[in-house]
Design an enzyme around this catalytic site. Structure first.
Site, PDB file in Angstrom:
ATOM      1  N   ASP A  11      -5.291   1.062  -3.949  1.00 27.11           N
ATOM      2  CA  ASP A  11      -5.303   2.104  -4.969  1.00 27.11           C
ATOM      3  C   ASP A  11      -6.675   2.103  -5.630  1.00 27.11           C
ATOM      4  OD1 ASP A  11      -2.718   2.520  -4.364  1.00 27.11           O
ATOM      5  OD2 ASP A  11      -1.884   2.004  -6.326  1.00 27.11           O
ATOM      6  N   ASP A 130       7.573  10.432  -0.490  1.00 27.11           N
ATOM      7  CA  ASP A 130       8.266   9.452  -1.336  1.00 27.11           C
ATOM      8  C   ASP A 130       9.735   9.844  -1.370  1.00 27.11           C
ATOM      9  OD1 ASP A 130       5.839   8.239  -1.905  1.00 27.11           O
ATOM     10  OD2 ASP A 130       5.505   9.408  -3.733  1.00 27.11           O
TER      11      ASP A 130
END
Lengths: 252, 207
Positions: A11, A130
């Site tokens: 990230d 997701d």
């Protein structure tokens, strides 16, 4: 026969690696380029960068990170986060990324998948999904905006649409398994690999080496992605790959 | 002056040029015929479609330059589509003539029961371990992304293959002309070693 892939995920915010990185042997643990080079050296088969910058400046910085990374590593890498137009894709691919990950933007505008695939080839387009189990439906629902917004869309029909529109790969994150370290979501991953012919990257839930074997052997995943357990060295990439090889999994 | 990476207006040449630099080699990204012919070695990259790429090479006169380079004995390496272009013809969106440096054709994977493109890490099988490109190396995985593959006419031109429902041409070579279907610059340690062997070939004095 193609090898199963192990993919660490980083990230990145405003050009810095933001969470869960604990490398003592790095000069700068927040430098995504240096971390990427280390993972390459340790045997990662591919890398994913998720840009969580909220500002235009942060996004511009990411392009620079991509350019530097492309010059330093010798494995393919995907960049996702905040890509909502074909021009964004072009900028990142030109900087040297091999693939583009799109998530919320693809749900809001599925044509983006078709346009990207036509323009750059399916092999460049990774659709990230997701998904969370919806008890009432008895199946999985797609969430957007980093898992904050339910969409009312069934995950299985969405991944099929993504494939039909030209997605080259699905990056499937189980929101139920994510962060648990109890293992990948086998039922979800199995359902998706059964429904598709394109490769599926399983994500969310990795805690032990065995979990990787399970998701390859039981769920038919083509690749497995994890972040924390690699960043914190809870699992060393080389050990993991050796373990999988011993168990008869095709591994680089 | 090291290696000339042939720039004919297609693709990202940054990764391969950096890969050569990391191996201690010198490279210049260029579309200039004189610079290409003066280089110690020539690298022909390529992404996109066969016909488009040949069109770009022809319109800039670089197709003739490639043939001249091959004839002069300069080590020449085609990568991915660049390898495919070395053959006689390609069947991507119609039939197109290639550079004709190696006899053979480039055809689409049939697919149906297997995935196309062939994308990911696949294992090389060395057919000619004595080839200068494979010197000192052990078989391993390299990174492929392609929907078309080359059928070499001379079995002796096949240096390495990979298995994807059929034996797939992975490394070819004849004399000073070589090709790799996969991306050595994206193929980890083995990819580096293969590029390094090409660099060694380039550094060898030519007779």
């Amino acid at each position: 026969m193609l090898a199963k892939r192990i993919i660490p995920c980083l990230d990145v915010k405003d050009g810095r690696v933001v969470k869960g990185v604990n490398f003592v042997n790095l000069r700068d643990a927040g430098d995504p380029v240096e971390l990427a080079a280390l993972y390459d050296l340790e045997g990662a088969d591919e890398l994913v960068f998720l840009d969580i910058s909220a500002s235009a400046e942060g996004r511009a910085t990411m392009v620079e990170v991509v350019r530097k990374t492309a010059g330093e590593i010798s494995i393919p890498f995907t960049v996702g986060g905040g890509i909502s137009q074909v021009d964004d894709m072009k900028r990142i691919l030109r900087a040297g990324a091999d693939k583009i990950g799109i998530n919320t933007a693809a749900v809001l505008n599925p044509q983006l998948i078709s346009d990207g695939a036509r323009r750059f080839g399916s092999q460049c387009i990774v659709v990230a999904v997701d998904a969370k189990y919806n008890e009432a439906w008895g199946e999985w629902e797609v969430y957007t905006h980093g898992g904050r917004k339910p969409t009312g869309i069934k995950a299985l029909s969405w991944v099929k649409e993504a494939e039909e529109r030209g997605a080259g790969e699905i990056l499937l994150t189980s929101m139920d398994a994510d962060g648990t370290k109890d293992g990948f979501d086998i039922p979800l991953t199995r359902a998706v690999t059964d429904a598709l012919t394109i490769p599926v990257i399983a994500s969310g839930g990795a805690g032990k080496k065995e979990h990787f074997y399970d998701v390859f052997a039981e769920a038919g995943a083509d690749a497995a992605l994890a972040a924390t357990i690699f960043h914190y060295k809870e699992i060393a990439l080389q050990d993991l790959k050796q373990d999988l090889k011993t168990k008869g999994v095709e591994i680089r | 002056m090291g290696i000339a990476i042939v720039d004919y207006g297609l693709g990202n040449l940054h990764s391969v040029s950096k890969a050569i630099e990391r191996l201690g080699g010198e490279s210049t990204i260029t579309g200039d015929p004189e610079e290409i012919l003066a280089a110690d070695g020539v690298l022909l990259p390529g992404v996109g479609a066969f016909g488009d790429a040949m069109e770009h090479l022809r319109s800039s006169g670089l197709d003739a330059v490639m043939r001249q380079a091959a004839a002069s004995g300069q080590p020449l390496l085609g990568i991915c589509l660049g390898m495919q272009l070395l053959f006689d013809e390609g069947e991507e969106h119609g039939t197109h003539r290639g550079l004709g440096l190696l006899p053979g054709r480039v055809v689409r994977f049939k697919g149906g029961t297997y995935k196309v493109p062939h994308m990911g890490w696949n294992r090389l099988e060395f057919l000619q371990p004595e080839s200068p490109l494979l010197r000192g190396l052990a078989e391993g995985h390299v990174y492929f992304v392609h929907s078309y593959h080359a059928l070499a006419e001379r079995p002796g031109d096949l240096i390495a293959v990979t298995d994807y429902e059929q034996p797939v041409t992975a490394i070819v070579g004849h004399g000073n002309v070589f090709g790799m279907q996969f991306h050595p610059e994206k193929s980890g340690q083995l990819g580096k070693q293969l590029l390094d062997n090409f660099l060694k070939l380039v550094r060898e004095p030519r007779s």
